[in-house]
Design a protein around this motif. Structure first.
Motif, PDB file in Angstrom:
ATOM      1  N   GLY A 133      11.604  22.577  -2.950  1.00 45.97           N
ATOM      2  CA  GLY A 133      12.890  22.491  -2.274  1.00 45.97           C
ATOM      3  C   GLY A 133      13.440  21.088  -2.228  1.00 45.97           C
ATOM      4  O   GLY A 133      14.649  20.890  -2.159  1.00 45.97           O
ATOM      5  N   GLY A 134      12.560  20.107  -2.272  1.00 45.97           N
ATOM      6  CA  GLY A 134      13.014  18.727  -2.323  1.00 45.97           C
ATOM      7  C   GLY A 134      13.593  18.174  -1.051  1.00 45.97           C
ATOM      8  O   GLY A 134      14.267  17.139  -1.078  1.00 45.97           O
ATOM      9  N   SER A 135      13.335  18.834   0.090  1.00 49.81           N
ATOM     10  CA  SER A 135      13.847  18.313   1.358  1.00 49.81           C
ATOM     11  C   SER A 135      13.344  16.892   1.583  1.00 49.81           C
ATOM     12  O   SER A 135      12.179  16.584   1.353  1.00 49.81           O
ATOM     13  N   ILE A 136      14.244  16.028   2.052  1.00 52.48           N
ATOM     14  CA  ILE A 136      13.933  14.613   2.240  1.00 52.48           C
ATOM     15  C   ILE A 136      14.177  14.206   3.684  1.00 52.48           C
ATOM     16  O   ILE A 136      15.124  14.679   4.314  1.00 52.48           O
ATOM     17  N   ALA A 137      13.331  13.316   4.179  1.00 48.42           N
ATOM     18  CA  ALA A 137      13.514  12.761   5.520  1.00 48.42           C
ATOM     19  C   ALA A 137      13.243  11.269   5.486  1.00 48.42           C
ATOM     20  O   ALA A 137      12.406  10.799   4.699  1.00 48.42           O
ATOM     21  N   TYR A 138      13.973  10.541   6.310  1.00 48.84           N
ATOM     22  CA  TYR A 138      13.821   9.091   6.408  1.00 48.84           C
ATOM     23  C   TYR A 138      13.664   8.678   7.861  1.00 48.84           C
ATOM     24  O   TYR A 138      14.212   9.310   8.763  1.00 48.84           O
ATOM     25  N   ALA A 139      12.966   7.577   8.062  1.00 47.03           N
ATOM     26  CA  ALA A 139      12.964   6.944   9.375  1.00 47.03           C
ATOM     27  C   ALA A 139      14.355   6.373   9.615  1.00 47.03           C
ATOM     28  O   ALA A 139      15.027   5.938   8.676  1.00 47.03           O
ATOM     29  N   ASP A 140      14.772   6.372  10.865  1.00 44.49           N
ATOM     30  CA  ASP A 140      16.104   5.854  11.184  1.00 44.49           C
ATOM     31  C   ASP A 140      16.278   4.411  10.719  1.00 44.49           C
ATOM     32  O   ASP A 140      17.370   4.005  10.320  1.00 44.49           O
TER      33      ASP A 140
END
Length: 116
Positions: free
Chosen positions: A55-62
């Motif tokens: 799915g390639g969902s991405i998350a980043y730290a603020d």
């Protein structure tokens, strides 16, 4: 097991850019996500970014949103972290990690130093 080897760290000036790479090998068929963490001197290790395998969902730290971009090249089994607009507070040891079969694996890390 999964083996991870980071590269691309170095010394850059404030506002500069770096691209980290993480080459993965071993049993990769059960990898569900990969990402980056970092640890600055005297501080706890913190999450930076991650990408889900399916799915390639991405998350980043603020703290890195809008400046860092995580990506992967599945054909090369390599994870990347493009870092731009670097700040002195980005100085840290950066670690690549992988989650496979519920277990976490980390690379040996690469040093990123931003001079002011």
């Amino acid at each position: 097991q999964v083996q991870l080897v980071e590269s691309g760290g170095g010394l850059v000036q404030t506002g500069g850019s770096l691209r980290l790479s993480c080459a993965a090998s071993g049993s990769l068929s059960r990898v569900s996500s990969m990402g980056w963490e970092r640890q600055a001197p005297g501080k706890q290790r913190e999450f930076v970014a991650r990408i889900m395998q399916y799915g390639g969902s991405i998350a980043y730290a603020d703290s890195v949103k809008g400046r860092f971009t995580i990506s992967r090249d599945n054909a090369k089994n390599t994870l990347y972290l493009q870092m731009t607009s670097l700040k002195p507070e980005d100085t840290a040891y950066y670690y690549c990690y992988s989650v496979s079969g519920g277990a976490y694996y980390w690379g040996q890390g690469t040093q990123v130093t931003i001079s002011s």
